[in-house]
Design a protein around this motif. Structure first.
Motif, PDB file in Angstrom:
ATOM      1  N   ASP A   1       0.807  -1.224   0.000  1.00 25.10           N
ATOM      2  CA  ASP A   1       0.000   0.000   0.000  1.00 25.10           C
ATOM      3  C   ASP A   1       0.840   1.274   0.000  1.00 25.10           C
ATOM      4  OD1 ASP A   1       0.970  -0.380   2.470  1.00 25.10           O
ATOM      5  OD2 ASP A   1      -0.898  -0.013   3.545  1.00 25.10           O
TER       6      ASP A   1
ATOM      7  N   VAL B   1       2.794   2.589  -4.283  1.00 21.62           N
ATOM      8  CA  VAL B   1       2.419   3.614  -5.261  1.00 21.62           C
ATOM      9  C   VAL B   1       3.113   4.929  -4.943  1.00 21.62           C
ATOM     10  CG1 VAL B   1       0.524   4.976  -6.186  1.00 21.62           C
ATOM     11  CG2 VAL B   1       0.181   2.564  -5.683  1.00 21.62           C
ATOM     12  N   ASP B   2       3.066   5.316  -3.676  1.00 22.18           N
ATOM     13  CA  ASP B   2       3.661   6.593  -3.290  1.00 22.18           C
ATOM     14  C   ASP B   2       5.170   6.590  -3.499  1.00 22.18           C
ATOM     15  OD1 ASP B   2       1.154   7.512  -2.454  1.00 22.18           O
ATOM     16  OD2 ASP B   2       1.404   6.516  -0.517  1.00 22.18           O
TER      17      ASP B   2
ATOM     18  N   ARG C   1       6.064   6.745  -7.166  1.00 22.04           N
ATOM     19  CA  ARG C   1       5.857   8.092  -7.687  1.00 22.04           C
ATOM     20  C   ARG C   1       6.977   9.013  -7.243  1.00 22.04           C
ATOM     21  NH1 ARG C   1      -0.717   8.682  -6.760  1.00 22.04           N
ATOM     22  NH2 ARG C   1      -1.297   7.637  -8.701  1.00 22.04           N
ATOM     23  N   ALA C   2       7.391   8.857  -6.019  1.00 24.33           N
ATOM     24  CA  ALA C   2       8.474   9.717  -5.526  1.00 24.33           C
ATOM     25  C   ALA C   2       9.763   9.435  -6.293  1.00 24.33           C
ATOM     26  CB  ALA C   2       8.681   9.487  -4.023  1.00 24.33           C
TER      27      ALA C   2
ATOM     28  N   ARG D   1      10.140   8.000  -9.271  1.00 20.15           N
ATOM     29  CA  ARG D   1      10.012   8.446 -10.667  1.00 20.15           C
ATOM     30  C   ARG D   1      10.111   9.963 -10.767  1.00 20.15           C
ATOM     31  NH1 ARG D   1       4.564   7.030 -12.915  1.00 20.15           N
ATOM     32  NH2 ARG D   1       5.390   7.989 -14.812  1.00 20.15           N
ATOM     33  N   SER D   2       9.441  10.631  -9.865  1.00 19.97           N
ATOM     34  CA  SER D   2       9.448  12.088  -9.900  1.00 19.97           C
ATOM     35  C   SER D   2      10.859  12.634  -9.778  1.00 19.97           C
ATOM     36  CB  SER D   2       8.605  12.654  -8.756  1.00 19.97           C
ATOM     37  OG  SER D   2       7.244  12.341  -8.947  1.00 19.97           O
TER      38      SER D   2
ATOM     39  N   LEU E   1      14.793   7.103   1.303  1.00 17.92           N
ATOM     40  CA  LEU E   1      13.331   7.171   1.316  1.00 17.92           C
ATOM     41  C   LEU E   1      12.737   5.774   1.120  1.00 17.92           C
ATOM     42  CD1 LEU E   1      11.134   9.784  -0.485  1.00 17.92           C
ATOM     43  CD2 LEU E   1      10.608   7.374  -0.715  1.00 17.92           C
TER      44      LEU E   1
ATOM     45  N   ARG F   1      10.626   3.202   3.888  1.00 16.14           N
ATOM     46  CA  ARG F   1       9.263   2.703   3.647  1.00 16.14           C
ATOM     47  C   ARG F   1       9.252   1.202   3.429  1.00 16.14           C
ATOM     48  NH1 ARG F   1       5.317   6.956   4.155  1.00 16.14           N
ATOM     49  NH2 ARG F   1       6.698   8.739   4.355  1.00 16.14           N
TER      50      ARG F   1
ATOM     51  N   ALA G   1      13.130  16.905  -7.606  1.00 20.30           N
ATOM     52  CA  ALA G   1      12.009  16.122  -7.096  1.00 20.30           C
ATOM     53  C   ALA G   1      10.693  16.869  -7.296  1.00 20.30           C
ATOM     54  CB  ALA G   1      12.228  15.804  -5.623  1.00 20.30           C
TER      55      ALA G   1
ATOM     56  N   GLY H   1       9.931  17.150 -11.073  1.00 20.78           N
ATOM     57  CA  GLY H   1       9.516  15.854 -11.614  1.00 20.78           C
ATOM     58  C   GLY H   1       8.088  15.518 -11.219  1.00 20.78           C
ATOM     59  N   PHE H   2       7.777  15.757  -9.969  1.00 26.37           N
ATOM     60  CA  PHE H   2       6.428  15.412  -9.517  1.00 26.37           C
ATOM     61  C   PHE H   2       5.370  16.236 -10.239  1.00 26.37           C
ATOM     62  CE2 PHE H   2       2.679  15.109  -6.977  1.00 26.37           C
ATOM     63  CZ  PHE H   2       2.726  13.834  -6.419  1.00 26.37           C
TER      64      PHE H   2
ATOM     65  N   LEU I   1       5.136  15.381 -13.991  1.00 28.82           N
ATOM     66  CA  LEU I   1       4.398  14.138 -14.242  1.00 28.82           C
ATOM     67  C   LEU I   1       2.918  14.338 -13.952  1.00 28.82           C
ATOM     68  CD1 LEU I   1       6.840  11.457 -12.768  1.00 28.82           C
ATOM     69  CD2 LEU I   1       6.342  11.901 -15.166  1.00 28.82           C
TER      70      LEU I   1
ATOM     71  N   PHE J   1       0.760  10.149 -13.911  1.00 27.89           N
ATOM     72  CA  PHE J   1       0.422   9.188 -12.871  1.00 27.89           C
ATOM     73  C   PHE J   1      -0.879   8.506 -13.252  1.00 27.89           C
ATOM     74  CE2 PHE J   1       2.564  12.407  -9.911  1.00 27.89           C
ATOM     75  CZ  PHE J   1       3.780  11.772 -10.017  1.00 27.89           C
TER      76      PHE J   1
ATOM     77  N   ARG K   1      -1.383  12.433  -1.250  1.00 30.77           N
ATOM     78  CA  ARG K   1      -0.642  11.615  -0.289  1.00 30.77           C
ATOM     79  C   ARG K   1       0.753  11.297  -0.837  1.00 30.77           C
ATOM     80  NH1 ARG K   1      -3.077   6.180  -0.030  1.00 30.77           N
ATOM     81  NH2 ARG K   1      -1.585   5.946  -1.710  1.00 30.77           N
ATOM     82  N   SER K   2       0.800  10.965  -2.134  1.00 32.53           N
ATOM     83  CA  SER K   2       2.099  10.686  -2.737  1.00 32.53           C
ATOM     84  C   SER K   2       3.014  11.903  -2.636  1.00 32.53           C
ATOM     85  CB  SER K   2       1.922  10.296  -4.209  1.00 32.53           C
ATOM     86  OG  SER K   2       1.160   9.118  -4.330  1.00 32.53           O
TER      87      SER K   2
ATOM     88  N   VAL L   1       4.525  12.101   0.725  1.00 26.76           N
ATOM     89  CA  VAL L   1       5.642  11.164   0.913  1.00 26.76           C
ATOM     90  C   VAL L   1       6.921  11.753   0.321  1.00 26.76           C
ATOM     91  CG1 VAL L   1       6.557   8.918   0.187  1.00 26.76           C
ATOM     92  CG2 VAL L   1       4.204   9.109   1.035  1.00 26.76           C
ATOM     93  N   LEU L   2       6.791  12.293  -0.879  1.00 32.39           N
ATOM     94  CA  LEU L   2       7.959  12.887  -1.541  1.00 32.39           C
ATOM     95  C   LEU L   2       8.526  14.036  -0.712  1.00 32.39           C
ATOM     96  CD1 LEU L   2       9.742  13.071  -4.140  1.00 32.39           C
ATOM     97  CD2 LEU L   2       8.134  14.798  -4.936  1.00 32.39           C
TER      98      LEU L   2
END
Lengths: 193, 193
Positions: free
Chosen positions: A137, A140-141, A144-145, A147-148, A182, A186, B149, B152-153, B156, B162, B170-171, B174-175
DNA sequence: CCGAAAAGCTAACTTGATTAGCTTTGGCTG
DNA sequence: CAGCCAAAGCTAATCAAGTTAGCTTTTCGG
């Protein structure tokens, strides 16, 4: 006059080269036709106009990137896999800036084939993070982080967004170690931040 | 017919709106002229062709972003400042996707005015990290990581990169927490690595 | 050898950018 | 208040790129 012997694949490959050399936004049918010694309308026998060509370049690029990422991740796990993935990602963008730029588009709604192709590189990230032990769970976050951060870095780098001079490799190292932290934070067994 | 009463600023502002609505890559003189109820060549009295218009939009956008970032950082420091900066950065990109895209270009070589304008947002990052206590020689790397970061976020996100559904806020959180950790780890008194 | 599908071409049209040069507005001066 | 003139805006024309239509010719299978 003998025939040029074009194929869709040959046209797309040449277009990818043009895009890498001149920038994806400057990719034109005219440039590709000239390189192939062919009249512009001839390309329509092989690709569906400029939009179709752009899409085809993007789909091919997604496959190539996924392949490069997969090769980098092969046989590695944990932090090493993340570092290898990061290096391969950056290397692809530097070697093929036009193809990389082609990937920064969303497929047309309903274009399932393109959507699947675009998803292939993400799947490599997923596999690596799964192996790292990141909870389902949170994955995903974290993806995304990661990839970003990688996308942002290589995008800024390839566009010349970093004022020159300072060592860009070292900066990338700082970013990647941050990502490793990071991800590790997680991974299974860690409390969320 | 009465005059339209254009000014360079009015043209650029309308162009920025067109870019936000249609995408910066679809910004055209034709679209701007139509919106202003003016013939296309009339625009040349105020801006230097399409390239000049793009540049002007980018310069204006850089100023607006720097202003928004500065406002967000004001009165905050440490992790709070980083979070506020991140939120403001993302908010700007979401509210003004075309202007944001306009910023992802490098100024022409020798265009000192544009270079300075583009640098203004970066200066806000620098100021915040300075206040956070990041050592002078690590600051370049940390700024690059943070910018990468965030860029990129939002890049995207605004491109629809995404896959839908999952909570993007939420993502982002996290970043950002990852970035706060990264910055804190490089702040004064911390060992590198 | 022949017939048809496919490859490639020319011609024509459209849209957008750009330049040249004309007309008209409107503020400022005498 | 009249008139001048710089700037604003326009029309016309040119160029480049994409696209479509429809023709010619190659090439390959029968």
């Amino acid at each position: 006059m003998p025939r040029a012997g074009l194929t869709p694949a040959a046209v797309v490959e040449e277009a990818a080269r043009v895009g890498d050399a001149a920038g994806f936004d400057r990719l034109s049918l005219a440039a590709v036709a000239k390189r192939l010694n062919v009249a512009v309308p001839s390309l329509y026998k092989h690709v569906d106009g400029l939009d179709g060509l752009r899409r085809a370049v993007a789909v091919a690029a997604a496959g190539q990137l996924a392949e490069a990422l997969g090769r980098a991740a092969m046989g590695r796990s944990g932090p090493d896999a993340v570092r290898a993935l990061a290096d391969a990602y950056r290397a692809f963008a530097r070697a093929h800036p036009g193809r990389y730029a082609a990937l920064q588009t969303s497929p047309a709604p309903g274009d399932a084939e393109a959507a699947a192709a675009f998803y292939a590189p993400v799947e490599v990230f997923q596999a690596v993070l799964r192996g790292f032990g990141v909870a389902e769970d949170a994955r995903v976050d974290v993806i995304r982080a990661v990839r970003s951060a990688l996308h942002g870095f290589v995008d800024l780098e390839t566009r010349g967004g970093f004022g020159l001079a300072d060592d860009v490799d070292r900066s990338f190292g700082v970013l990647v170690e941050g990502l490793v932290d990071l991800v590790a934070g997680r991974a299974a067994g860690s409390a969320p931040g």
